[in-house]
Design a protein around this motif. Sequence first.
Motif, short mmCIF file in Angstrom:
data_model
loop_
_atom_site.label_atom_id
_atom_site.label_comp_id
_atom_site.label_asym_id
_atom_site.label_seq_id
_atom_site.Cartn_x
_atom_site.Cartn_y
_atom_site.Cartn_z
N ASN A 132 0.78 -1.01 0.11
CA ASN A 132 -0.17 -0.07 0.04
C ASN A 132 0.88 1.30 -0.02
N PHE A 133 0.61 1.99 -0.96
CA PHE A 133 1.36 3.52 -1.08
C PHE A 133 0.41 4.46 -0.57
N GLY A 150 -2.11 4.09 6.45
CA GLY A 150 -1.09 4.05 5.77
C GLY A 150 -0.09 2.69 5.95
N ASP A 151 -0.88 1.68 6.41
CA ASP A 151 -0.21 0.39 6.74
C ASP A 151 0.32 -0.30 5.32
N VAL A 152 1.40 -0.36 5.27
CA VAL A 152 1.94 -0.66 3.95
C VAL A 152 1.72 -2.10 3.77
N SER A 153 1.45 -2.98 4.47
CA SER A 153 0.98 -4.30 4.42
C SER A 153 -0.52 -4.72 4.20
N LEU A 197 -0.49 -3.34 -5.89
CA LEU A 197 0.19 -2.38 -5.58
C LEU A 197 -0.94 -1.21 -5.47
N LYS A 198 -1.17 -0.94 -4.34
CA LYS A 198 -2.15 0.20 -3.97
C LYS A 198 -1.69 1.78 -4.14
N TYR A 227 2.94 8.57 -5.17
CA TYR A 227 2.36 7.21 -4.99
C TYR A 227 2.78 6.18 -6.34
N LEU A 228 2.42 6.85 -7.43
CA LEU A 228 2.60 5.96 -8.62
C LEU A 228 4.11 5.68 -8.94
#
Length: 304
Positions: free
Chosen positions: A72-73, A79-82, A119-120, A132-133
């Motif tokens: 997760n971006f 903001g939890d990347v997992s 990939l979010k 983000y991108l």
Amino acid sequence: MKDGAKEIVLIPNAIASIYEESDEIPLGVKMVGALNYWKEGFTGKDVVVAVIDTGCQMDHPDLRNNIIAGRNFTPDFGGDVSNYGDTLFHGTHVAGIIAGSLNNEGIVGVAPDAKLLILKAISESGEGTYDYLIRAIDYALHWRGDTGQRVRIITMSLGGSKDHRGLYEAIMRAIKENILVICASGNSGDNDLDTDEFMYPGYYEEVVQVGAVDLDCLLAPFSNSNDQIDLYAPGVGVLSTIPKSRYAEMSGTSMAAPHVAGAAALLINKFELLTSRVMSESELYAALRQNTDDYGKLKILHLK
């Protein structure tokens, strides 16, 4: 969200119909010729496709076996990347078109044994930033699986109005590392192939830009057209997965691009099994162009 969050947006679309269950091969999957490849034993097995979108329902019964990893971006989920769950519906729909499992229930994607790196980069508002991108693209470039797998294809059904240097450079880094980048053309068309509508990153010459047609091989009236579109694929009334383990029909070039991503996975699978060597990005692009049928000015994806 922070300033600049509207730099990148989902390509507009709407859900037409929602189903609690399904049991069919979507017409778009049949239209692109995927079934003939399956019969020959080419199902995209273990080809990794990075889906840069709104995330994905990680435990959807038609997707859970093919999701290999994700990140997760965005600020979603604190903001939890997992946690790369889908806070909208778009990314789950795209993922199903590519690699819905052939499991005798639900729907099936073009490449039912491909693997998905989710990939979010678009938040629950349907918006994101170039940052983000770019970070998602670079993550796809450097990602390695437990047994050394690498991303072979990136697909993006999103965009912005600006030519952004950092985004272009990120895409070029991926291409130089033998990753094919596929992008939807956008849904601002006027049903006239002689007028141009475009958005980025789709309009970059180096990516595979995909327009949409209906099941009768007619131009979808909403599909952008311009001098950089490489091919067209089904994008009207496309049935695929959505969150809450459901299914829906949606229309848009957002749906056309993942048909091409799934087809690219099948082409890689076939080429590499038959030749015992890695297919290059340029060879894959050429193969996609060769696997089209001409309908006047339209080159429509059809695997041969």
